[in-house]
Design an enzyme around this catalytic site. Structure first.
Site, PDB file in Angstrom:
ATOM      1  N   TYR A 109      -6.652  -8.032   8.492  1.00 43.96           N
ATOM      2  CA  TYR A 109      -6.440  -7.378   9.780  1.00 43.96           C
ATOM      3  C   TYR A 109      -7.203  -8.099  10.887  1.00 43.96           C
ATOM      4  O   TYR A 109      -8.404  -7.901  11.080  1.00 43.96           O
ATOM      5  CB  TYR A 109      -6.864  -5.914   9.727  1.00 43.96           C
ATOM      6  CG  TYR A 109      -6.161  -5.083   8.678  1.00 43.96           C
ATOM      7  CD1 TYR A 109      -4.922  -5.454   8.160  1.00 43.96           C
ATOM      8  CD2 TYR A 109      -6.741  -3.915   8.188  1.00 43.96           C
ATOM      9  CE1 TYR A 109      -4.278  -4.692   7.202  1.00 43.96           C
ATOM     10  CE2 TYR A 109      -6.104  -3.137   7.232  1.00 43.96           C
ATOM     11  CZ  TYR A 109      -4.878  -3.535   6.740  1.00 43.96           C
ATOM     12  OH  TYR A 109      -4.248  -2.780   5.779  1.00 43.96           O
TER      13      TYR A 109
ATOM     14  N   HIS B 155      -5.093  -6.328  -2.497  1.00 40.17           N
ATOM     15  CA  HIS B 155      -4.222  -6.217  -1.337  1.00 40.17           C
ATOM     16  C   HIS B 155      -2.953  -7.073  -1.484  1.00 40.17           C
ATOM     17  O   HIS B 155      -3.037  -8.299  -1.580  1.00 40.17           O
ATOM     18  CB  HIS B 155      -5.000  -6.662  -0.084  1.00 40.17           C
ATOM     19  CG  HIS B 155      -4.396  -6.208   1.204  1.00 40.17           C
ATOM     20  ND1 HIS B 155      -4.803  -6.691   2.422  1.00 40.17           N
ATOM     21  CD2 HIS B 155      -3.407  -5.305   1.477  1.00 40.17           C
ATOM     22  CE1 HIS B 155      -4.116  -6.100   3.388  1.00 40.17           C
ATOM     23  NE2 HIS B 155      -3.254  -5.259   2.829  1.00 40.17           N
TER      24      HIS B 155
END
Length: 308
Positions: free
Chosen positions: A47, A129
């Site tokens: 992110y 992830h």
């Protein structure tokens, strides 16, 4: 077993997802989440090339009583100067490159790097992830590495976070993970992840439900915008409008129902919603504080808009 709060803040917008968020606004967003009772905070190196982690760590410094999750699988390595802007959806300079790495050493390095960016001594939850193209390695190497860190008390819970349900189902069946973060696959418009949730309920794996607005179409009383980050197809908009009409008959708005729906499944412990401004936090908090009548779900089922 870690206690998971009912509501969480997703950190992708704090990493400048799609558009830049000023520093003061990012801090005010986390402060508003805290004041609204949010006690789970989720982030990832992906992110904003670490920006979300840095911002979230700074905002949580000195606070206690929260659950913090971050992710492994993408290492950040320095990029050559003048490499332009990030090309994976975040409005940040491309000062680093993402490197897929689900090896034991990669997992350990990823968490160490995250702690530096967060400026915090530990995270509570570590999630593998998006291992869509690396599932075998993630099961055979990343999971054992995280399990070892869990056994050592470095993290309290481990799991996997993805936008699909099939690969997480393999983790639930073949490993000893504690949690699954599932984005967008158990919502008012998409219940395809139900087999995963049922398996989680059977095995005591708890679910963090993210993407409950399917990227936008369910976020406003009149459905419009995007579905899974693409322009919403006309048939889905029509279906969402039918759902909204049933909601309206019960005095419930579409986003209110979207926030409440996933929590009806026994495996779902937490709703994780991203935000880029305090006003979004306050609006969502007002929605989740209102009760949704059982008759709404019964009507949606009877009209074929939800599975019975």
């Amino acid at each position: 077993m870690i206690d998971l709060p009912r509501h969480g803040l997703g950190g992708a917008p704090l990493g400048n997802l799609f558009e830049a968020v000023p520093e003061e606004q990012a801090r005010a967003t986390v402060d508003a989440a805290w004041e609204s009772g949010v006690r789970l905070y989720d982030t990832a190196p992906h992110y904003g090339l670490g920006l979300s982690e840095r911002r979230l760590g700074a905002a949580l410094a000195g606070r206690s009583g929260y659950v913090l999750s971050t992710k492994v699988g993408r290492l950040l390595t320095p990029a050559p100067p003048g490499d332009g802007r990030d090309d994976e959806g975040f409005d940040v300079p491309a000062a680093h490159r993402r490197q897929w790495d689900f090896s034991r050493d990669g997992v350990r390095r990823s968490l160490e790097d995250s702690l530096v960016r967060l400026g915090l001594p530990a995270v509570h939850v570590a999630l593998i992830h998006d291992p869509d193209d690396h599932v075998d390695q993630a099961v055979e190497e990343a999971y054992p590495a995280l399990a070892e860190l869990r056994d050592q008390g470095v993290v309290q819970a481990i799991g996997v976070g993805m936008n699909q349900w099939e690969a997480p189902l393999r983790f639930v069946r073949e490993t000893g993970i504690d949690v699954v973060m599932l984005a967008g696959r158990y919502t008012l418009l998409d219940q395809s992840g139900l087999p995963l949730l049922d398996a989680c309920a059977e095995r005591g794996v708890r679910v963090l439900a993210a993407g409950v607005f399917n990227s936008g179409i369910l976020s406003t009383p009149e459905p419009a915008g995007t579905y899974n980050y693409q322009p919403a197809p006309t048939p889905l908009v029509a279906r969402a409008r039918r759902i909204a009409q049933v909601c309206d008959r019960h005095g419930v708005t579409l986003p209110q129902a979207a926030l409440a729906f996933p929590l009806r499944h026994p495996a779902v412990a937490t709703i994780v919603v991203g935000a880029r401004a305090p006003q979004e936090i306050q609006a969502n908090a007002a929605l989740w504080s209102r009760s949704v009548p059982d008759a709404l779900w019964a009507d949606l089922e009877s009209e074929g808009l939800l599975p019975a």
